[in-house]
Design a protein around this motif. Structure first.
Motif, PDB file in Angstrom:
ATOM      1  N   VAL A 173      -0.981 -60.063  -1.342  1.00 26.74           N
ATOM      2  CA  VAL A 173      -0.245 -60.685  -2.434  1.00 26.74           C
ATOM      3  C   VAL A 173      -1.036 -61.858  -2.968  1.00 26.74           C
ATOM      4  O   VAL A 173      -1.477 -62.731  -2.222  1.00 26.74           O
ATOM      5  N   GLN A 174      -1.210 -61.863  -4.285  1.00 24.86           N
ATOM      6  CA  GLN A 174      -1.954 -62.950  -4.931  1.00 24.86           C
ATOM      7  C   GLN A 174      -0.984 -64.029  -5.405  1.00 24.86           C
ATOM      8  O   GLN A 174      -0.029 -63.731  -6.133  1.00 24.86           O
ATOM      9  N   LYS A 175      -1.182 -65.226  -4.981  1.00 21.65           N
ATOM     10  CA  LYS A 175      -0.333 -66.331  -5.416  1.00 21.65           C
ATOM     11  C   LYS A 175      -0.723 -66.791  -6.809  1.00 21.65           C
ATOM     12  O   LYS A 175      -1.915 -66.826  -7.140  1.00 21.65           O
ATOM     13  N   GLU A 176       0.318 -67.101  -7.593  1.00 23.87           N
ATOM     14  CA  GLU A 176       0.053 -67.585  -8.944  1.00 23.87           C
ATOM     15  C   GLU A 176      -0.383 -69.041  -8.918  1.00 23.87           C
ATOM     16  O   GLU A 176       0.089 -69.834  -8.082  1.00 23.87           O
ATOM     17  N   ASP A 228       2.191 -53.710  -4.948  1.00 19.07           N
ATOM     18  CA  ASP A 228       1.833 -52.334  -4.615  1.00 19.07           C
ATOM     19  C   ASP A 228       2.134 -52.091  -3.139  1.00 19.07           C
ATOM     20  O   ASP A 228       1.590 -52.766  -2.261  1.00 19.07           O
ATOM     21  N   ILE A 229       2.995 -51.120  -2.893  1.00 23.43           N
ATOM     22  CA  ILE A 229       3.428 -50.806  -1.541  1.00 23.43           C
ATOM     23  C   ILE A 229       2.974 -49.397  -1.186  1.00 23.43           C
ATOM     24  O   ILE A 229       3.184 -48.457  -1.962  1.00 23.43           O
ATOM     25  N   VAL A 255       4.055 -50.469   3.953  1.00 26.08           N
ATOM     26  CA  VAL A 255       3.128 -51.590   4.156  1.00 26.08           C
ATOM     27  C   VAL A 255       2.519 -52.001   2.828  1.00 26.08           C
ATOM     28  O   VAL A 255       2.524 -51.232   1.859  1.00 26.08           O
ATOM     29  N   LEU A 256       2.026 -53.205   2.772  1.00 29.36           N
ATOM     30  CA  LEU A 256       1.360 -53.690   1.573  1.00 29.36           C
ATOM     31  C   LEU A 256       0.076 -52.927   1.342  1.00 29.36           C
ATOM     32  O   LEU A 256      -0.711 -52.683   2.256  1.00 29.36           O
ATOM     33  N   PHE A 289      10.098 -57.016  -0.176  1.00 26.05           N
ATOM     34  CA  PHE A 289      10.985 -57.088   0.977  1.00 26.05           C
ATOM     35  C   PHE A 289      11.032 -55.775   1.766  1.00 26.05           C
ATOM     36  O   PHE A 289      11.439 -55.758   2.921  1.00 26.05           O
ATOM     37  N   VAL A 290      10.625 -54.658   1.136  1.00 26.10           N
ATOM     38  CA  VAL A 290      10.705 -53.372   1.841  1.00 26.10           C
ATOM     39  C   VAL A 290       9.761 -53.317   3.035  1.00 26.10           C
ATOM     40  O   VAL A 290       9.901 -52.464   3.906  1.00 26.10           O
TER      41      VAL A 290
END
Length: 263
Positions: free
Chosen positions: A259-262, A165-166, A254-255, A181-182
């Motif tokens: 980010v949730q790591k798997e 989600d950006i 921006v985020l 990457f954006v």
């Protein structure tokens, strides 16, 4: 004022009757620079754009003097196509000087994939292309983002290149699902160049063959109004991106959430 319309015309002195004498031929080297510019242009064009030009002829032409170099370079580098792979093209490397080839490029077409070009996009768009537009002769820049971007083959299992989600748009009030990457500095530098370029016409394209759904919000919609989702190829090999829409949406992205790591 008489019937002749003007006394200066009526009483103009008659020709003396002398004939023109051709200048005496002199036994001296031919001075190429004495020719009118349009004739020099035609001769240089014949040397450079001949069906099978000799490399020695081209080299000697460029090494004649600075003036001939500039005139030849403006023809030789008028239109340049570059395929970026795993490093910056030699034409785009080094400081800009009077004899730098890239300062004579007027129409530049660059094709690349993000996977191969990410490491130097910041340097390329932030410095080199801006310099070519401001100090050189660059008038039109066509940027083509190649196929296989972004897709599973490119992203792999690296969570830093996944989707998330950006927060985008003016005031960052809009949240979209987009590649992470954006938000990266190198991509933001790219977006900044697209938005700030004033002296050069910039066109941005993505491959129509397998572009990702992320680009669909920025290219022309299908005539039927059907949602593209990365499948519509259009009538050409590339789909043109609305540059102003992309810049307005993604500049300063921006985020929205970490980010949730798997596991």
């Amino acid at each position: 004022m008489g019937k002749f319309g003007s006394r200066s015309i009526a009483f103009r002195p008659k020709p003396t009757g002398t004939t023109h004498v051709a200048p005496k031929w002199r036994n001296a080297p031919f001075r190429f620079l004495d020719l009118p510019p349009e004739l020099r242009h035609h001769i240089i064009e014949m040397v450079l754009l001949d069906a099978a030009p000799l490399h020695e002829d081209i080299l000697h032409l460029f090494l004649t003097c600075q003036q001939i170099y500039a005139e030849a370079a403006s023809l030789f580098y008028h239109h340049v196509c570059i395929q970026l792979r795993d490093d910056i093209h030699p034409l785009l490397i080094g400081s800009l000087t009077r004899v730098s080839a890239r300062q004579h490029v007027q129409n530049l077409r660059i094709r690349f994939t993000m996977k191969e070009s990410e490491c130097f996009l910041d340097r390329l768009y932030g410095t080199t292309l801006s310099e070519m537009a401001e100090k050189g002769r660059l008038q039109h820049l066509r940027i083509e983002i190649g196929s296989c971007f972004p897709n599973d083959e490119f992203w792999g299992w690296d969570e830093s290149y996944g989707y998330g989600d950006i927060r985008v748009g003016p005031g960052k009030g809009q949240v979209i699902l987009a590649p992470l990457f954006v938000t990266k500095p190198w991509f933001q530098s790219f977006v900044g160049f697209l938005g700030d370029a004033k002296t050069v016409k910039v066109s941005l394209y993505v491959d129509a063959e397998d572009h990702d759904g992320f680009w669909c919000m920025f290219h022309r919609t299908h005539s039927s109004g059907e949602k593209c989702d990365g499948w519509w190829k259009g009538k050409s090999q590339a789909l043109k991106i609305h540059r102003s829409s992309l810049v307005k949406t993604l500049r300063g992205a921006v985020l929205a959430t970490p980010v949730q790591k798997e596991c």
